[in-house]
Design an enzyme around this catalytic site. Sequence first.
Site, PDB file in Angstrom:
ATOM      1  N   ALA A 130       0.810  -1.180  -0.035  1.00 48.66           N
ATOM      2  CA  ALA A 130      -0.309  -0.364   0.081  1.00 48.66           C
ATOM      3  C   ALA A 130       0.726   0.972  -0.060  1.00 48.66           C
ATOM      4  O   ALA A 130       1.726   1.307   0.382  1.00 48.66           O
ATOM      5  CB  ALA A 130      -0.996   0.011   1.375  1.00 48.66           C
ATOM      6  N   CYS A 249      12.681   4.247   2.687  1.00 56.14           N
ATOM      7  CA  CYS A 249      13.192   5.440   2.193  1.00 56.14           C
ATOM      8  C   CYS A 249      13.385   5.678   3.651  1.00 56.14           C
ATOM      9  O   CYS A 249      13.063   7.410   4.143  1.00 56.14           O
ATOM     10  CB  CYS A 249      11.351   5.515   1.818  1.00 56.14           C
ATOM     11  SG  CYS A 249       9.842   5.871   3.397  1.00 56.14           S
TER      12      CYS A 249
END
Length: 462
Positions: A130, A249
């Site tokens: 997601a 990230c």
Amino acid sequence: MYEFSAAFAYLCELKSDKLELRPSIPDEFIAQQTRLIGSENALRLAESLERASPVSVRMNSAKRSSLFSEAELVPWCTTGRFLDKRPEFTLNPLLHAGAFYVQEAASMFLEQAYNAFDETPQRVLDLCAAPGGKSTLWRSLLPEGALLVANEPLRQRAMILAENLAKWGHADVVVTQAYPEEFAALRGFFDVIATDVPCSGEGMFRKDDDARRMWSMANVAMCAERQRKILSDVWPALRNGGWIVYSTCTFNDEENEKNVQFICEELGAEVVPLSIDPAWGIVDTPFGYHFYPHLTRSEGFFIALLRKTSPSGTQKMKIKHRPLVDFPKWLKNNDEFVGLRSCETLITAVRKSIADDVLAVGQIVRCLSAGIAMAEEIKGKKTVPQHPLALALDFDEAVFPRVSLSLDEALSYLRRETLCLPADVPRGYVNVVYEDHSLGFVNNLGNRANNMYPQEWRIRRK
């Protein structure tokens, strides 16, 4: 000692300008990055994190549009585009039609990992998928007939994932809601497992104030430990010789290089090098590739491709075949699909060549969607076309009457408002389109058309 002092002095200068507007970049983060990449790069990184984020989109090559055709290309992704400014994406109907996806440019580097495969994968698991940026890219890269399982453990996020993949339009997708350890029962099943693992979010400092507030070295350590557990839990599901794509990230080595080293030494794998152009500004390390926002036009990102060397064996599953059902012949290639009943009233179409794989996945983990949601049967008398059908690439648009909408009409439709169609439009189910891209269905009653756009998808912005 001088390097740390210079970093802190510059940080104070940054804080003096930004203090009233945003939370500060953590001091410990600057110290950490000074240790890892040196004082000069740490200072440039800190400065870049105070600038506006770049804007990028990725086009759906299967739903062609001239939109953004003049935009600058993202060099490591053939369908990526940089935009000069951020438009009001929500008010562009082509976003909701699946013609493009708003995605951070660095994460599109996934295409280079795919290009490094020496054989075409047939079963791919996107484990932490997601909201769907990397899953839609995986689906565009994979050939027809290869299965993508896109997974998200949290229900609300999994529903968003299912929505975005439905808009993208590919049939050969299963969306699941499961934790990593649940996939271990599918021993040796997947050729590729992509793990974009939850991380401390250092790459989000530029646009997410909460990421700054919540960051700490203790949180980094906790994230790194959780990432190793995720990798260990799902490892049995990857076949011997299969690939794992590991990404975060974030910038630190605890969650990046040290975890890649853990995969190699503890789980059994080897790093696979990727081809990069020095002009891209990507930092190549022995354990993966870093995107730094002061060097690349991107947010923070790390990615590594590894190949499994440890044996996992395979498990031949006994498939519990569900009865096939007739499905409405609303596809371009109906003979390539079989009908399955996903619940008492909903009929889905699944490609014959992957039907057993879809059923195998469904026996182990919870599936939210599989294939194309075709129709709902109401009391055995009425067959109602489902919204994902209108967005599917295999949808035969000649089956239903078709009406083109203006921009204002398309936005009214996406807000789930009532439409009035021209008097010559036949009554019944009608496919509404914008700039030749299907948006969904309405039920034309003559004096008005009932809007069939999903309630949970409707846009609220005026």
